[in-house]
Write an enzyme that holds these catalytic residues in place. Structure first.
Site, PDB file in Angstrom:
ATOM      1  N   ALA A  74       0.827  -1.277   0.085  1.00  0.00           N
ATOM      2  CA  ALA A  74      -0.154   0.008   0.060  1.00  0.00           C
ATOM      3  C   ALA A  74       0.951   1.231  -0.151  1.00  0.00           C
ATOM      4  O   ALA A  74       0.333   2.158  -0.462  1.00  0.00           O
ATOM      5  CB  ALA A  74      -1.012   0.063   1.331  1.00  0.00           C
ATOM      6  N   THR A  75       2.008   1.239   0.673  1.00  0.00           N
ATOM      7  CA  THR A  75       2.870   2.452   0.489  1.00  0.00           C
ATOM      8  C   THR A  75       3.169   2.839  -0.979  1.00  0.00           C
ATOM      9  O   THR A  75       3.216   3.980  -1.304  1.00  0.00           O
ATOM     10  CB  THR A  75       4.070   2.148   1.288  1.00  0.00           C
ATOM     11  OG1 THR A  75       3.758   1.832   2.826  1.00  0.00           O
ATOM     12  CG2 THR A  75       5.014   3.426   1.303  1.00  0.00           C
ATOM     13  N   ASN A 154      -5.831   3.280  10.331  1.00  0.00           N
ATOM     14  CA  ASN A 154      -4.831   2.062  10.985  1.00  0.00           C
ATOM     15  C   ASN A 154      -4.763   2.314  12.462  1.00  0.00           C
ATOM     16  O   ASN A 154      -4.152   1.351  13.068  1.00  0.00           O
ATOM     17  CB  ASN A 154      -3.574   2.069  10.083  1.00  0.00           C
ATOM     18  CG  ASN A 154      -2.801   3.497  10.053  1.00  0.00           C
ATOM     19  OD1 ASN A 154      -3.515   4.348   9.741  1.00  0.00           O
ATOM     20  ND2 ASN A 154      -1.725   3.723  10.726  1.00  0.00           N
ATOM     21  N   GLN A 182      -6.352  -0.979   5.175  1.00  0.00           N
ATOM     22  CA  GLN A 182      -7.206  -1.688   6.434  1.00  0.00           C
ATOM     23  C   GLN A 182      -8.719  -2.075   6.101  1.00  0.00           C
ATOM     24  O   GLN A 182      -9.179  -2.621   6.927  1.00  0.00           O
ATOM     25  CB  GLN A 182      -7.073  -0.608   7.582  1.00  0.00           C
ATOM     26  CG  GLN A 182      -5.779  -0.074   7.984  1.00  0.00           C
ATOM     27  CD  GLN A 182      -5.125  -1.200   9.007  1.00  0.00           C
ATOM     28  OE1 GLN A 182      -5.914  -2.174   9.381  1.00  0.00           O
ATOM     29  NE2 GLN A 182      -3.943  -1.206   9.168  1.00  0.00           N
ATOM     30  N   HIS A 204      -0.758  -7.835   3.488  1.00  0.00           N
ATOM     31  CA  HIS A 204      -0.406  -8.534   4.650  1.00  0.00           C
ATOM     32  C   HIS A 204      -1.335  -7.779   5.814  1.00  0.00           C
ATOM     33  O   HIS A 204      -1.081  -8.413   7.123  1.00  0.00           O
ATOM     34  CB  HIS A 204       1.042  -8.033   4.903  1.00  0.00           C
ATOM     35  CG  HIS A 204       1.236  -6.652   5.387  1.00  0.00           C
ATOM     36  ND1 HIS A 204       1.521  -6.259   6.469  1.00  0.00           N
ATOM     37  CD2 HIS A 204       1.634  -5.526   4.299  1.00  0.00           C
ATOM     38  CE1 HIS A 204       1.985  -5.059   6.834  1.00  0.00           C
ATOM     39  NE2 HIS A 204       1.704  -4.397   5.484  1.00  0.00           N
ATOM     40  N   THR A 243       9.501  -7.405 -12.913  1.00  0.00           N
ATOM     41  CA  THR A 243       8.936  -8.716 -12.922  1.00  0.00           C
ATOM     42  C   THR A 243       8.103  -8.811 -11.606  1.00  0.00           C
ATOM     43  O   THR A 243       8.367  -8.730 -10.406  1.00  0.00           O
ATOM     44  CB  THR A 243       9.986  -9.950 -12.706  1.00  0.00           C
ATOM     45  OG1 THR A 243      10.975  -9.480 -13.998  1.00  0.00           O
ATOM     46  CG2 THR A 243       9.433 -11.184 -12.898  1.00  0.00           C
ATOM     47  N   CYS A 329       4.682   2.353  12.835  1.00  0.00           N
ATOM     48  CA  CYS A 329       5.496   3.203  12.088  1.00  0.00           C
ATOM     49  C   CYS A 329       6.120   4.189  12.966  1.00  0.00           C
ATOM     50  O   CYS A 329       7.509   4.599  12.593  1.00  0.00           O
ATOM     51  CB  CYS A 329       5.056   3.587  10.604  1.00  0.00           C
ATOM     52  SG  CYS A 329       3.732   2.557  10.118  1.00  0.00           S
TER      53      CYS A 329
HETATM   54  C1  LIG Z   1      -0.213  -0.788   6.756  1.00  0.00           C
HETATM   55  C2  LIG Z   1      -0.632   0.389   5.767  1.00  0.00           C
HETATM   56  C3  LIG Z   1      -0.027   0.821   4.689  1.00  0.00           C
HETATM   57  C4  LIG Z   1       1.258   0.611   4.389  1.00  0.00           C
HETATM   58  O1  LIG Z   1       1.130  -0.680   3.535  1.00  0.00           O
HETATM   59  P1  LIG Z   1       2.227  -1.391   3.292  1.00  0.00           P
HETATM   60  O2  LIG Z   1       1.684  -2.554   2.500  1.00  0.00           O
HETATM   61  O3  LIG Z   1       2.918  -2.120   4.573  1.00  0.00           O
HETATM   62  O4  LIG Z   1       3.312  -0.723   2.363  1.00  0.00           O
HETATM   63  C5  LIG Z   1      -0.653   2.287   4.272  1.00  0.00           C
HETATM   64  N1  LIG Z   1      -1.822   2.728   4.506  1.00  0.00           N
HETATM   65  C6  LIG Z   1      -2.381   2.034   5.619  1.00  0.00           C
HETATM   66  C7  LIG Z   1      -3.741   2.667   6.176  1.00  0.00           C
HETATM   67  C8  LIG Z   1      -2.013   0.911   6.371  1.00  0.00           C
HETATM   68  O5  LIG Z   1      -2.672   0.538   7.158  1.00  0.00           O
END
Ligand SMILES: *Cc1c(COP(=O)(O)O)cnc(C)c1O
Length: 390
Positions: A74-75, A154, A182, A204, A243, A329
């Protein structure tokens, strides 16, 4: 192995479901091909696994298969959405709207763009963590190109009214991005009925592998342009080269499939456990709930504790329960959570906070133990007089 603490930090990450692992395994060894290899069966096998995952993920949010771009999480999806829109639409305007309680993966790219000459409005939230829709309306200008509002927070689990926000953005012709890391698999998400143009996802947080996620990009009504941020072999419609990690993507698909299938029962169980935990802990004095209790993820509880030092509280609980204070984080720094500060909490209350994230594998016995341990720890600290410096 030593007894490990009960894991209640499911907003940071979740344990992988064994069914997800099982689905992934053949794609490490037997079906190891590069999905871009169109000339032989090894490539086709990998591509078939990816196609199936793409179908599941697109279906889960009512999108088309060609609207899903796989990323590392998600980042990366947030960065791609925000920077990709900024780069593609800067000649139309340089104003972006987001919210003070967003994840750092949204806030930091916005701040980066500010250095490049974009203007960003960080909207405040009310005491419950909810966005004021009138304020959003008023903040949209001629030169606004993007509104980014997360689906589920989150830290405090608060759910923003995506459908209403989408309607406003649609009416005003502004692109709407939502970070749904989330939310996917936990609340209904429909990019059509909610007028969502871009959506960040990750595996994840829903019992899938780390290191894979996706960005949904609307292709019709309107077709949203995204400037690629990683160039190379032209994978993912030239938007995200590299890839594809077949096992991770297959696992992501399986995780989404399970989350959707189990959603109703899982939400009900987690809500019951969460409500029990809150009911027990809130019997103590000086406990504040952070975030709206109704418009909230079922497995989330976030509390602030008066007259206790936040670090001491985490330390006291560390052997019994794995939770975090503020967001994972930023928990290494002593900075109070920017989310709790945005709710108007004092610095000491923001620091003395606990985030419980209940997940698929937690049991009633565990939650009872956690409730007792938390009550005991708070009581002991208050008695010992280790208090917050004010
Ligand atoms: C965990 C999270 C992210 C980051 O996701 P990653 O897959 O760890 O990079 C971004 N936004 C929210 C709201 C999250 O909970």
């Amino acid at each position: 192995m030593n007894m490990r603490p009960i894991y209640l930090d499911c907003h940071a990450t979740t344990p992988m479901d064994k069914r997800v692992l099982e689905a992934m395994m053949p794609f490490f060894t037997d079906y190891f091909g590069n999905a871009s290899s169109v000339a032989h069966v090894y490539g086709w096998e990998a591509e078939a696994g990816i196609k199936k995952a793409r179908e599941i993920i697109a279906g889960a949010i009512n999108a088309g298969e060609n609207e899903i771009i796989f990323t590392s999480g998600a980042t990366e999806a947030d960065n791609l959405a925000i920077k990709g829109v900024a780069e593609a639409y800067f000649d139309r305007g340089k104003h972006i709207i987001t919210v003070a309680t967003e994840h750092k993966a949204v806030i930091e790219p916005c701040e980066y763009l500010m250095d490049l000459g974009f203007e960003v409005s960080f909207l405040p939230v009310n005491e419950s963590g909810l966005l004021d829709l009138n304020l959003l309306q008023e903040t949209i200008r001629e030169d606004t190109i993007l509104v980014s509002v997360m689906a589920a927070n989150n830290e405090i689990g608060v759910l923003q009214p995506l459908g209403d926000i989408g309607q406003i953005c649609h009416d005003r012709g502004v692109i709407f991005h939502t970070d749904a890391a989330q939310a996917v698999g936990k609340i209904p998400l429909d990019v059509q009925s909610m007028n969502i143009d871009l959506m960040s996802l990750t595996a994840h947080k829903i019992y899938g592998p780390k290191g894979v996620g996706a960005l949904y990009i609307r292709r019709r009504h309107p077709r949203v342009k995204i400037a690629s941020q990683i160039q190379g072999g032209g994978q993912e419609q030239k938007i995200r080269s590299g890839t594809l990690c077949t096992p991770n993507i297959v696992g992501f698909g399986k995780a989404v499939e399970l989350a959707i299938a189990l959603r109703e029962t899982e939400n009900e169980t987690q809500k019951q456990l969460r409500d029990y935990l809150w009911q027990e802990i809130s019997q103590l004095e000086g406990i504040t709930l952070n975030g709206d209790l109704e418009k909230r993820l079922p497995g989330n509880l976030n509390i602030s504790v008066e007259n206790v030092d936040g670090a001491a509280l985490l330390l006291a609980l560390q052997r019994t329960v794995a939770v975090s204070s503020g967001s994972a984080c930023t928990s290494e720094s002593t900075k109070p959570s920017h989310v709790l500060m945005a709710l108007g909490r004092s610095k000491s209350l923001a620091q003395a906070s606990l985030r419980f994230g209940i997940g698929r594998f937690n049991t009633e016995t565990e939650i009872k133990q956690v409730a007792q341990a938390t009550i005991d720890a708070i009581g002991a600290l208050r008695k010992s007089g280790i208090r917050t410096k004010t």
